[in-house]
Motif scaffolding. Structure first.
Motif, PDB file in Angstrom:
ATOM      1  N   PHE A  68       0.830  -1.201   0.000  1.00  0.00           N
ATOM      2  CA  PHE A  68       0.000   0.000   0.000  1.00  0.00           C
ATOM      3  C   PHE A  68       0.867   1.255   0.000  1.00  0.00           C
ATOM      4  N   GLN A  71       2.202   2.232  -3.186  1.00  0.00           N
ATOM      5  CA  GLN A  71       1.117   2.565  -4.121  1.00  0.00           C
ATOM      6  C   GLN A  71       0.756   1.412  -5.056  1.00  0.00           C
ATOM      7  N   GLN A  72       1.010   0.183  -4.646  1.00  0.00           N
ATOM      8  CA  GLN A  72       0.578  -0.992  -5.402  1.00  0.00           C
ATOM      9  C   GLN A  72      -0.792  -1.425  -4.848  1.00  0.00           C
ATOM     10  N   TYR A  73      -1.776  -0.614  -5.130  1.00  0.00           N
ATOM     11  CA  TYR A  73      -3.067  -0.763  -4.472  1.00  0.00           C
ATOM     12  C   TYR A  73      -3.804  -2.051  -4.832  1.00  0.00           C
ATOM     13  N   ASP A  74      -3.694  -2.509  -6.066  1.00  0.00           N
ATOM     14  CA  ASP A  74      -4.391  -3.734  -6.459  1.00  0.00           C
ATOM     15  C   ASP A  74      -3.847  -4.943  -5.708  1.00  0.00           C
ATOM     16  N   ALA A  76      -2.102  -4.801  -2.886  1.00  0.00           N
ATOM     17  CA  ALA A  76      -2.365  -4.584  -1.466  1.00  0.00           C
ATOM     18  C   ALA A  76      -3.807  -4.975  -1.127  1.00  0.00           C
ATOM     19  N   LEU A  77      -4.730  -4.665  -2.018  1.00  0.00           N
ATOM     20  CA  LEU A  77      -6.139  -4.976  -1.798  1.00  0.00           C
ATOM     21  C   LEU A  77      -6.341  -6.471  -1.567  1.00  0.00           C
ATOM     22  N   TYR A  99      -8.184  -0.511   5.455  1.00  0.00           N
ATOM     23  CA  TYR A  99      -7.249  -0.526   4.335  1.00  0.00           C
ATOM     24  C   TYR A  99      -7.917  -0.990   3.040  1.00  0.00           C
ATOM     25  N   CYS A 103      -7.952   1.175  -0.314  1.00  0.00           N
ATOM     26  CA  CYS A 103      -7.494   0.641  -1.608  1.00  0.00           C
ATOM     27  C   CYS A 103      -8.511   0.914  -2.701  1.00  0.00           C
ATOM     28  N   HIS A 106      -8.293   4.473  -3.721  1.00  0.00           N
ATOM     29  CA  HIS A 106      -7.075   4.879  -4.421  1.00  0.00           C
ATOM     30  C   HIS A 106      -6.923   4.254  -5.815  1.00  0.00           C
ATOM     31  N   GLN A 107      -7.920   3.496  -6.246  1.00  0.00           N
ATOM     32  CA  GLN A 107      -7.831   2.903  -7.575  1.00  0.00           C
ATOM     33  C   GLN A 107      -7.935   3.974  -8.659  1.00  0.00           C
TER      34      GLN A 107
END
Length: 224
Positions: A68, A71-74, A76-77, A99, A103, A106-107
């Motif tokens: 997260f 910024q690797q949100y996918d 991290a999700l 979180y 996520c 933040h997509q």
């Protein structure tokens, strides 16, 4: 005589109590034993089940937090959803709810509905586990779902938390921005007087903040 009478009454009470105990001795001992078993069970659960499970959940959460933060949100999700599912009864599982919401927010194309759904699962019993920035992001989620009162509350909390952590209790980044967002929402609700007070506070308190540079136009707008 009075003393003898009182002594007799006292002895009679003791005898009655003893008789009651002897009559219900088995039931009383069973009840006491049950309480002991419950207490022992709680201790065993905390030491041998709950604590290790909390540690496992925290380890898994930390992996997703690293994603997260980069910024690797996918990715991290997916990790947060696993913690959310597998460790729902832990503190880390509770934090994973927040979180997951962040996520979605933040997509590239934010899914505010899913963000809201997961934010609602998060218990804010201990606000100290939330960073001021996360609290502000939670405010954005509420704002984008037209939950304006909750959004304002989150923005104010974010500012208070940021100030509490700052030198001389004045944060010059998160706090004034969060308060400005709260003011804008209050304006949109027709609560110009409340918004005006916030803008004036920004001008008075956050002189060295970038937000200060254009706060006068917000003050003028709310004053009219």
């Amino acid at each position: 005589m009075a003393n003898n009478k009182a002594q007799g009454t006292y002895e009679e009470t003791l005898n009655n109590s003893e008789a009651v105990f002897l009559k219900y001795k088995k039931q009383i001992l069973i009840a006491v034993a049950a309480v002991i078993v419950i207490i022992a069970g709680i201790i065993v659960y905390k030491n041998y089940v709950s604590a290790p499970r909390e540690a496992e959940a925290s380890t898994e959460l930390a992996k997703s937090q690293a994603l997260f933060n980069s910024q690797q949100y996918d990715q991290a999700l997916k990790g947060f959803q696993k913690v959310q599912s597998d460790y729902s009864s832990t503190d880390a599982g509770n934090l994973a709810n927040l979180y997951v919401a962040l996520c979605y927010a933040h997509q590239a194309k934010p899914d505010w509905a899913k963000a809201m759904e997961n934010a609602e699962k998060f218990s804010t019993a201990d606000d100290q586990i939330i960073s001021p920035a996360s609290q502000m992001a939670l405010g954005d989620i509420y704002a984008n779902n037209n939950q304006n009162d909750k959004a304002v509350s989150c923005f104010k909390k974010a500012a208070d938390m940021a100030n509490a952590e700052a030198a001389e209790n004045v944060n010059l980044s998160v706090a004034p921005l969060a308060m400005k967002k709260a003011g804008i929402i209050l304006e949109s609700q027709g609560k110009k007087a409340e918004a005006l007070e916030i803008y004036k506070d920004i001008k008075k308190t956050y002189v060295n903040s970038p937000i200060y540079q254009d706060i006068d136009k917000y003050i003028e707008r709310a004053a009219n």
